[in-house]
Design an enzyme around this catalytic site. Structure first.
Site, mmCIF file in Angstrom:
data_model
loop_
_atom_site.group_PDB
_atom_site.id
_atom_site.type_symbol
_atom_site.label_atom_id
_atom_site.label_comp_id
_atom_site.label_asym_id
_atom_site.label_seq_id
_atom_site.Cartn_x
_atom_site.Cartn_y
_atom_site.Cartn_z
ATOM 1 N N TYR A 177 0.880 -1.156 0.000
ATOM 2 C CA TYR A 177 0.000 0.000 0.000
ATOM 3 C C TYR A 177 0.920 1.209 0.000
ATOM 4 O O TYR A 177 1.699 1.406 0.941
ATOM 5 C CB TYR A 177 -0.865 0.054 1.267
ATOM 6 C CG TYR A 177 -2.037 -0.894 1.312
ATOM 7 C CD1 TYR A 177 -3.062 -0.806 0.379
ATOM 8 C CD2 TYR A 177 -2.123 -1.859 2.313
ATOM 9 C CE1 TYR A 177 -4.147 -1.658 0.438
ATOM 10 C CE2 TYR A 177 -3.214 -2.720 2.380
ATOM 11 C CZ TYR A 177 -4.227 -2.614 1.444
ATOM 12 O OH TYR A 177 -5.301 -3.454 1.501
ATOM 13 N N ASP A 181 -6.746 -0.737 -5.842
ATOM 14 C CA ASP A 181 -8.207 -0.679 -5.844
ATOM 15 C C ASP A 181 -8.789 -0.052 -4.581
ATOM 16 O O ASP A 181 -10.001 0.036 -4.431
ATOM 17 C CB ASP A 181 -8.812 -2.071 -6.051
ATOM 18 C CG ASP A 181 -8.385 -3.074 -4.980
ATOM 19 O OD1 ASP A 181 -7.840 -2.647 -3.944
ATOM 20 O OD2 ASP A 181 -8.592 -4.284 -5.185
ATOM 21 N N HIS A 197 -11.085 -6.302 -4.308
ATOM 22 C CA HIS A 197 -10.678 -6.303 -2.901
ATOM 23 C C HIS A 197 -11.609 -7.167 -2.052
ATOM 24 O O HIS A 197 -11.913 -6.849 -0.906
ATOM 25 C CB HIS A 197 -10.635 -4.872 -2.347
ATOM 26 C CG HIS A 197 -9.537 -4.645 -1.349
ATOM 27 N ND1 HIS A 197 -8.241 -4.381 -1.714
ATOM 28 C CD2 HIS A 197 -9.528 -4.673 0.008
ATOM 29 C CE1 HIS A 197 -7.493 -4.223 -0.648
ATOM 30 N NE2 HIS A 197 -8.251 -4.414 0.427
#
Length: 472
Positions: free
Chosen positions: A233, A261, A352
């Site tokens: 991330y 996403d 996700h």
């Protein structure tokens, strides 16, 4: 270090001076309050107290020193001297014994055990989806809209399920998706996954918000050659991400998977309702004046994510690492083609797990759209992975038939760790999928993964879900 009396610690219980004890060491978290991804309330609720248990539920022991720095260490404390605060008694839960591991005969069996044995907080975090959880449910159901077309009179006495993922051999065409905070489910956390993956010959993708440090996870492997991939991330402060990438490179990871996403955290209502994780006494005025004051586990651990990434960010990432790069979270055929044009090594078709945007289309539909509108990118160097709702060996076959290299298994990994099963539960879950995969590959007439092809699936029921407007 100085010895600090528990009464002195208890005085530092506010925003101006916030100390807390973790594993017998007192830390000054005052300057970190505004930086905490989950908001300052989570820390303030533990100010002046022994925070060891709450901290250990989500984080590895060394993270506090890494985050706050040695200058924040005030001394040691005998936790027995810390005054006991009046706290609301937590609801007593009846301890439920897990059924024998041998009685788990499908992946779905583990979910039933998880719901009964996980803490309410852990269950809410792991099992929740966004909003009405439509996408989460459809991710599972959509696989049933594809039929298998088995071929007969083919030599399938021996079935080989092995494949190649980003240049690394895997015994099976699936990997463990980057699930986070595994210590919520089992004390061994992501280390249990690493050990299980090594013993079963598959690859683990590790989450940025893992509850164990990457060094410990790598040490838990069964051999130094066992490949582990790292999911990233991107941080709002890209320098922090650069430092992290270099750290995981030194630890020995073999690829970087950038998640795209979830520029923001999805509205996971069940997780938000589990705010009792903070055990905080509500002040009604604070609910509206600081609505983000107390958040669920997901928002508490992902507030650092950079929402300003774009396709030019790929060049930034390539500038700091030479490892293979996978983009995780592709949801349209248009973006799949864009990734191909940018020379990405692999993409993960994913919404996700239905945890970000509800009513986002299932990844299997995106894979079918690629088959229909952009078949030129299949098998041309960029590997395609799919995750979301995969619960059966037949699901894996359907993805491979439509051009996927492998699939990701997410929630079932955490479910299989629950109930005290840990590493052994993960191994059992992998073995169940292996058996289903081998059996059904024989039924469709595929002696190895390479023999699984488009003609072995009937997608007519699914095709009506494809978009009719694509501009490439």
């Amino acid at each position: 270090m100085a010895a600090i009396d528990g009464n002195e610690l208890a005085v530092h219980n506010n925003r101006e001076s916030c100390w807390l004890a973790i594993n017998g060491t007192v830390w000054d978290a005052t300057s970190f309050l505004s930086q905490h991804p989950g908001g300052e309330s989570l820390i303030l609720n533990l100010a002046g107290k022994d925070a060891t248990e709450k901290y250990g539920t989500f984080h590895s022991p060394g993270l506090v020193e890494e985050t706050l720095g040695l200058d924040a260490r005030k001394g040691t404390v005998d936790v027995q001297t810390i005054p006991k605060m009046d706290e609301k008694p937590s609801p007593q839960q009846h301890e439920r014994k897990s059924p024998p591991l041998s009685s788990m005969v499908s992946v779905n069996d583990f979910e039933l055990v998880a719901e009964k044995t996980m803490t309410p907080t852990a269950w809410a975090y792991v099992s929740s989806g966004a909003d009405d959880e439509f996408s989460m449910r459809e991710n599972v159901r959509v696989w049933q809209k594809v039929f298998l077309r088995g071929r007969v009179l083919r030599k399938v006495g021996t079935v080989d399920c092995s494949t190649n993922i980003l240049g690394y051999k895997s015994a099976l065409p699936f990997y463990t998706s980057p699930v986070g905070l595994a210590k919520l489910v089992h004390p061994s956390g992501e280390c249990a996954i690493a050990s299980a993956a090594g013993k079963e010959g598959i690859i683990q993708v590790v989450n940025t918000v893992s509850s164990m440090p990457i060094e410990a996870i790598m040490d838990a492997r069964t051999s130094d050659t066992q490949p582990v991939f790292w999911q990233l991330y991107a941080d709002k402060d890209l320098l922090k991400s650069e430092v992290l990438v270099r750290r995981v490179e030194r630890a020995g990871v073999s690829a970087i998977w950038l998640t795209v996403d979830s520029p923001v955290v999805g509205n996971r209502e069940r997780d938000e309702r589990s705010k009792s994780v903070a055990d905080i006494e509500e002040k009604i005025e604070a609910v509206v004046e600081t609505p983000q004051g107390v958040v669920g586990i997901a928002k508490a651990n992902t507030g650092f994510i950079n929402a300003n990434m774009d396709w030019s960010s790929i060049e930034w990432l390539r500038g700091i690492t030479k490892l293979p790069l996978v983009i995780k979270g592709i949801q349209t055929v248009e973006d799949a083609v864009a990734a191909f044009d940018h020379g990405i090594d692999g993409i993960v078709l994913s919404n996700h797990g239905g945890r970000s945007q509800d009513t986002a289309q299932p990844p299997l539909v995106t894979l079918l759209e690629i088959n229909h509108y952009a078949p030129h990118i299949i098998g041309k160097g960029m590997q395609i992975f799919v995750d979301g709702g995969i619960r059966r060996g037949t699901d894996i076959i359907k993805a491979l038939a439509l051009g996927a290299t492998a699939v990701g298994i997410g929630r079932p990994v955490l479910y299989s760790m629950s109930g005290g099963y840990g590493e052994y539960g993960v191994r059992r879950m992998i073995q169940i999928l292996r058996n289903e995969l081998q059996t059904n590959m024989a039924f469709i007439g595929a002696k190895d993964v390479q023999a699984i092809e488009r003609g072995m699936v009937n997608t007519r029921r699914l095709e009506r879900l494809m978009t009719g407007s694509v501009k490439l």
